[in-house]
Design a protein around this motif. Structure first.
Motif, mmCIF file in Angstrom:
data_model
loop_
_atom_site.group_PDB
_atom_site.id
_atom_site.type_symbol
_atom_site.label_atom_id
_atom_site.label_comp_id
_atom_site.label_asym_id
_atom_site.label_seq_id
_atom_site.Cartn_x
_atom_site.Cartn_y
_atom_site.Cartn_z
ATOM 1 N N ASP A 3 0.829 -1.196 0.000
ATOM 2 C CA ASP A 3 0.000 0.000 0.000
ATOM 3 C C ASP A 3 0.867 1.250 0.000
ATOM 4 N N ALA A 4 0.226 2.362 -0.299
ATOM 5 C CA ALA A 4 0.940 3.633 -0.323
ATOM 6 C C ALA A 4 1.335 4.048 1.086
ATOM 7 N N THR A 5 2.490 4.669 1.193
ATOM 8 C CA THR A 5 2.947 5.289 2.429
ATOM 9 C C THR A 5 2.834 6.784 2.252
ATOM 10 N N VAL A 6 2.200 7.427 3.209
ATOM 11 C CA VAL A 6 2.019 8.877 3.161
ATOM 12 C C VAL A 6 2.768 9.490 4.335
ATOM 13 N N SER A 103 8.297 1.618 3.730
ATOM 14 C CA SER A 103 7.648 1.800 5.030
ATOM 15 C C SER A 103 7.738 3.266 5.457
ATOM 16 N N LEU A 104 6.887 3.633 6.389
ATOM 17 C CA LEU A 104 6.899 4.989 6.920
ATOM 18 C C LEU A 104 8.234 5.291 7.596
ATOM 19 N N GLU A 108 10.745 8.326 6.555
ATOM 20 C CA GLU A 108 11.163 9.309 7.561
ATOM 21 C C GLU A 108 12.685 9.398 7.649
ATOM 22 N N LYS A 109 13.378 8.278 7.615
ATOM 23 C CA LYS A 109 14.848 8.276 7.651
ATOM 24 C C LYS A 109 15.428 8.972 6.428
ATOM 25 N N VAL A 110 14.853 8.715 5.273
ATOM 26 C CA VAL A 110 15.343 9.331 4.030
ATOM 27 C C VAL A 110 15.137 10.849 4.072
ATOM 28 N N VAL A 111 13.974 11.292 4.520
ATOM 29 C CA VAL A 111 13.694 12.737 4.621
ATOM 30 C C VAL A 111 14.638 13.373 5.632
ATOM 31 N N ASN A 112 14.825 12.756 6.777
ATOM 32 C CA ASN A 112 15.739 13.311 7.797
ATOM 33 C C ASN A 112 17.165 13.450 7.253
ATOM 34 N N ALA A 113 17.616 12.449 6.517
ATOM 35 C CA ALA A 113 18.953 12.509 5.932
ATOM 36 C C ALA A 113 19.054 13.640 4.914
ATOM 37 N N ALA A 114 18.027 13.818 4.106
ATOM 38 C CA ALA A 114 18.042 14.877 3.099
ATOM 39 C C ALA A 114 18.014 16.263 3.742
#
Length: 118
Positions: A3-6, A103-104, A108-114
């Protein structure tokens, strides 16, 4: 395919030193690319990544989105364009990621790293 992760987050961004709006725009494009690179399949994002970057007023903003790694779409407000070489100390970011297959916690980890690019 799962399913989509938002994922959605508002983030205050403060620069160590003032930057021009052009430099801020380039940094935001790099941030979107960094997120997209980690959440893509064959350079295609199965979903979308969007960022609304606001400076001081809601009439002064930059909207960025990406669905493929070869193209970050940028839509500036008229005020952003008029003041493109002026400097800013920070921005309020609204970050929205909708992707399939991750997964959420991964998103979240990818956004935090960016966000560490700033």
């Amino acid at each position: 395919m799962s399913d989509a992760t938002v994922f959605s987050r508002s983030q205050q961004l403060v620069f160590e030193m003032p930057v021009t709006r052009i430099d801020a725009e380039n940094l935001l494009q790099k941030m979107l690319y960094a997120i997209g690179e980690q959440l893509s399949y064959n350079k295609i994002i199965l979903g979308h990544i969007k960022v609304l970057a606001r400076v001081s007023t809601e009439d002064d903003y930059l909207f960025l989105s990406i669905t493929r790694l070869d193209c970050v779409d940028v839509k500036p407000s008229p005020n952003w364009l008029r003041a493109s070489t002026s400097t800013i100390n920070g921005m309020e970011l609204d970050i929205n990621v909708l992707v399939f297959g991750y997964s959420l916690s991964t998103v979240e980890k990818v956004v935090n790293a960016a966000l560490r690019l700033f």
